[in-house]
Design a protein around this motif. Structure first.
Motif, PDB file in Angstrom:
ATOM      1  N   THR A 157       0.800  -1.222   0.000  1.00 39.21           N
ATOM      2  CA  THR A 157       0.000   0.000   0.000  1.00 39.21           C
ATOM      3  C   THR A 157       0.837   1.278   0.000  1.00 39.21           C
ATOM      4  OG1 THR A 157      -0.156   0.098   2.419  1.00 39.21           O
ATOM      5  CG2 THR A 157      -1.831  -1.193   1.243  1.00 39.21           C
ATOM      6  N   ASN A 158       2.147   1.170   0.235  1.00 37.60           N
ATOM      7  CA  ASN A 158       3.016   2.353   0.230  1.00 37.60           C
ATOM      8  C   ASN A 158       4.354   1.948  -0.376  1.00 37.60           C
ATOM      9  OD1 ASN A 158       4.372   4.747   0.695  1.00 37.60           O
ATOM     10  ND2 ASN A 158       3.675   4.963   2.818  1.00 37.60           N
TER      11      ASN A 158
ATOM     12  N   GLN B 236       6.110   6.757   1.506  1.00 41.46           N
ATOM     13  CA  GLN B 236       5.854   8.201   1.480  1.00 41.46           C
ATOM     14  C   GLN B 236       4.984   8.623   2.657  1.00 41.46           C
ATOM     15  OE1 GLN B 236       4.218   7.804  -2.546  1.00 41.46           O
ATOM     16  NE2 GLN B 236       5.623   9.420  -3.203  1.00 41.46           N
ATOM     17  N   ALA B 237       5.151   9.871   3.065  1.00 43.28           N
ATOM     18  CA  ALA B 237       4.289  10.439   4.100  1.00 43.28           C
ATOM     19  C   ALA B 237       2.874  10.610   3.549  1.00 43.28           C
ATOM     20  CB  ALA B 237       4.850  11.777   4.563  1.00 43.28           C
ATOM     21  N   ASP B 238       1.895  10.708   4.456  1.00 44.20           N
ATOM     22  CA  ASP B 238       0.489  10.841   4.028  1.00 44.20           C
ATOM     23  C   ASP B 238       0.281  12.057   3.129  1.00 44.20           C
ATOM     24  OD1 ASP B 238      -0.128   8.565   5.422  1.00 44.20           O
ATOM     25  OD2 ASP B 238      -0.885   9.621   7.198  1.00 44.20           O
TER      26      ASP B 238
ATOM     27  N   GLU C 261       8.972  15.705   9.103  1.00 43.03           N
ATOM     28  CA  GLU C 261       7.778  15.139   8.470  1.00 43.03           C
ATOM     29  C   GLU C 261       8.106  14.256   7.268  1.00 43.03           C
ATOM     30  OE1 GLU C 261       3.475  16.589   6.585  1.00 43.03           O
ATOM     31  OE2 GLU C 261       4.947  18.061   7.308  1.00 43.03           O
ATOM     32  N   ARG C 262       9.109  14.608   6.487  1.00 44.11           N
ATOM     33  CA  ARG C 262       9.390  13.844   5.279  1.00 44.11           C
ATOM     34  C   ARG C 262       9.921  12.447   5.579  1.00 44.11           C
ATOM     35  NH1 ARG C 262      14.863  16.788   2.863  1.00 44.11           N
ATOM     36  NH2 ARG C 262      16.212  16.406   4.666  1.00 44.11           N
TER      37      ARG C 262
ATOM     38  N   GLU D 257       3.726   5.333   6.765  1.00 47.32           N
ATOM     39  CA  GLU D 257       2.996   4.172   7.286  1.00 47.32           C
ATOM     40  C   GLU D 257       2.563   3.343   6.088  1.00 47.32           C
ATOM     41  OE1 GLU D 257      -0.636   3.088  10.417  1.00 47.32           O
ATOM     42  OE2 GLU D 257      -0.283   5.178   9.762  1.00 47.32           O
ATOM     43  N   GLY D 258       2.752   2.029   6.182  1.00 47.52           N
ATOM     44  CA  GLY D 258       2.411   1.181   5.046  1.00 47.52           C
ATOM     45  C   GLY D 258       1.968  -0.201   5.470  1.00 47.52           C
ATOM     46  N   LEU D 259       1.211  -0.837   4.583  1.00 56.57           N
ATOM     47  CA  LEU D 259       0.682  -2.178   4.820  1.00 56.57           C
ATOM     48  C   LEU D 259       1.011  -3.042   3.611  1.00 56.57           C
ATOM     49  CD1 LEU D 259      -1.113  -3.654   6.996  1.00 56.57           C
ATOM     50  CD2 LEU D 259      -3.040  -3.224   5.458  1.00 56.57           C
TER      51      LEU D 259
END
Length: 413
Positions: A63-64, A68-70, A396-397, A401-403
Motif C-alpha cells: 500500500t506504500n 511516502q508520508a500521508d 515530516e518527510r 505508514e504502510g501495509l
C-alpha cells in the motif's frame, strides 16, 4: 595525517580475556558427537551435499511502495518476490568447502522502476590440522533494496567482503586465534535519496582484526570472546572516517539444537577522526535466536544495537536500537498461525555547528505482522501474511505508514 586517510595502524593487540558465564539448559543437552557442517543437507551426491529452497513471497499488495508520508499521497501496487536459494558443502579429507547462492527477483506491476534482480554469493573454506585450524571466506552481494530503516529508496549497491581466521587449540575444547576482515560498500552512481547521492556519502571500506578465544560448551553450543580494532574509510567523504575498538562475548547454537542462532553483547568505542562529530562509547548487541517448543511452537527474537551511518552529512550517524519477536504455533493438523512485533529506535548524532531541523532527533519504527499457513508434508508451505510498518519522526518527510499483504509459497528440496 589530519584527515586520517593513511593512519599508522598499530598491530599490537591488547590480550583480553573475560569470563562469560552462561548456563546450558538441560533442554539443550546435545549429542556427544559434533555434527558435520552438512548436517542440514537434504541431497547428497558422494562428497557433495546440498540444501535448496524455492520461495514465492509477498504475492499481494504493497500500500506504500515508496514509504511516502500521508501528505505525499502514498501509492500502492501489486508485487511479488521469487527466491531460489542453495547451500552446498563439499568435503575433501580434512577440508570443507561451503557455498551459498541466493537470488531474488522482485516484481512490481505498475512501477517498473522498483523491479530488481538481486544476488548473494558466498564461499568458505576451512581446514584442520592436529591443533591448527584455518578458515577463509568471501561474499558478494548485489542488491537493489532498502539499506535499512533510514533510507526509503530501493538503492542499487554492491557489497563485497573477505575474511580469514587462524586458530590454535589450547585445550580439548578451547581455541585461541586471530581473525581479519575487509568489507567494501559501493552504491550505484545513480542512487539518490532526498537529493543526496548515496555513493558520495556512503561508499566506504572497513577493515580490521581481532583476537578470538572460543570454547565449545557442548557439541552444538560454543562461547567466544574477542577484542579487536576496525578502521572505516570513506571514498568521497573523508570527514566521516572513523576508528573503532570492540570487545564482545558471544554464544552460538548450531541449527540442530533446540535453541538455534547467535547472541552477541559487547562494548564499542566509535571515534570519528574529526572532532566535530561526537563519539559513541557504549554497549552493542546483535541477537538472532529461535526456540522450538514441543515440536509445535517456534519462538524467535532479534535484538540489535550499534552505530549505523546516515546519508545526512550534518547527522552522520545514528545509534540503532531495537527488538523484535515472533511466534509460530501449529493449531490443528497442518494449519499454523504466526504473529510478530518489533520496535526500533534511531537516535541521531549531530555534527558540531550543523543546522538541522531537530537537534539529535530520534525516529521510531514499529512493525507488526499476522499470518496463517498450511503445510503440505514436511517440505512445502502455503501462507498468507499481513505486515504493517510505521515510522515516526520530528521531520515530516521521514514519516510514513504502510501495509503489505500477500501469499507465500515455500518448497524445500
Amino acid at each position: 595525517m589530519a584527515n586520517g586517510r593513511s593512519p599508522r595502524r598499530s598491530r599490537t593487540w591488547l590480550a583480553a580475556l573475560a569470563a562469560i558465564l552462561l548456563c546450558a539448559s538441560p533442554a539443550v543437552a546435545q549429542n556427544p558427537t559434533v555434527p558435520d557442517p552438512d548436517a542440514e543437507a537434504t541431497m547428497r551426491f558422494g562428497p557433495l551435499a546440498l540444501k535448496s529452497t524455492l520461495a514465492l513471497s509477498n504475492l499481494g499488495i504493497d500500500t506504500n511502495v515508496f514509504n511516502q508520508a500521508d501528505a505525499d499521497r502514498p501509492q500502492s501496487d501489486f508485487t511479488m518476490t521469487f527466491t531460489p536459494a542453495t547451500n552446498l558443502w563439499l568435503r575433501m579429507g580434512r577440508t570443507w568447502i561451503s557455498g551459498t547462492i541466493d537470488v531474488d527477483w522482485v516484481y512490481y506491476n505498475k512501477f517498473a522502476s522498483e523491479r530488481s534482480a538481486n544476488t548473494n554469493f558466498g564461499v568458505g573454506v576451512s581446514h584442520t590440522f592436529n591443533r591448527l585450524a584455518l578458515k577463509g571466506g568471501a561474499s558478494r552481494l548485489s542488491t537493489r533494496d532498502r539499506p535499512g530503516y533510514e533510507i526509503d529508496a530501493r538503492s542499487r549497491r554492491l557489497e563485497t567482503s573477505l575474511d580469514g581466521e587462524v586458530g590454535m587449540r589450547a585445550r580439548a575444547k578451547t581455541q585461541i586465534g586471530a581473525r581479519a576482515w575487509r568489507r567494501k560498500i559501493a552504491f550505484d552512481q545513480a542512487a539518490v535519496f532526498l537529493g543526496t547521492p548515496l555513493a558520495r556519502e556512503l561508499d566506504r571500506t572497513s577493515s580490521g582484526g581481532a583476537l578470538v578465544v572460543r570454547h565449545d560448551l557442548t557439541p552444538l553450543t560454543s562461547l567466544s570472546f574477542e577484542a579487536g580494532r576496525e578502521y572505516e574509510r570513506f571514498a568521497s567523504s573523508s570527514l566521516r572516517d572513523s576508528n573503532s575498538t570492540r570487545v564482545a562475548g558471544a554464544v552460538r547454537f548450531q541449527p540442530l539444537a533446540l535453541i538455534s542462532g547467535d547472541a552477541l553483547v559487547g562494548y564499542r568505542n566509535f571515534t570519528p577522526l574529526l572532532g566535530d562529530v561526537p563519539p559513541y562509547r557504549g554497549a552493542i548487541a546483535a541477537v538472532n535466536l529461535s526456540y522450538r517448543l514441543l515440536g509445535t511452537t517456534r519462538l524467535g527474537v532479534q535484538t540489535r544495537r550499534d552505530v549505523q551511518h546516515s546519508f545526512d552529512f550534518n547527522q552522520p550517524y545514528y545509534l540503532e536500537t531495537g527488538v523484535s519477536g515472533s511466534v509460530q504455533q501449529q493449531v490443528y493438523g497442518p494449519f499454523d498461525v504466526l504473529a510478530g512485533i518489533g520496535v526500533w529506535r534511531l537516535g541521531y548524532r549531530d555534527r558540531a555547528g550543523a543546522v538541522v531541523q531537530e537537534l539529535n532527533r530520534t525516529d521510531r519504527v514499529r512493525t507488526f505482522s499476522l499470518g496463517t499457513g498450511y503445510r503440505l508434508g514436511t517440505d512445502k508451505r502455503i501462507g498468507f501474511t499481513i505486515d504493517h510498518q510505521k515510522r515516526t519522526s520530528g521531520v515530516e518527510r521521514h514519516q510514513y505508514e504502510g501495509l503489505r499483504m500477500g501469499m507465500s509459497i515455500t518448497y524445500e528440496t
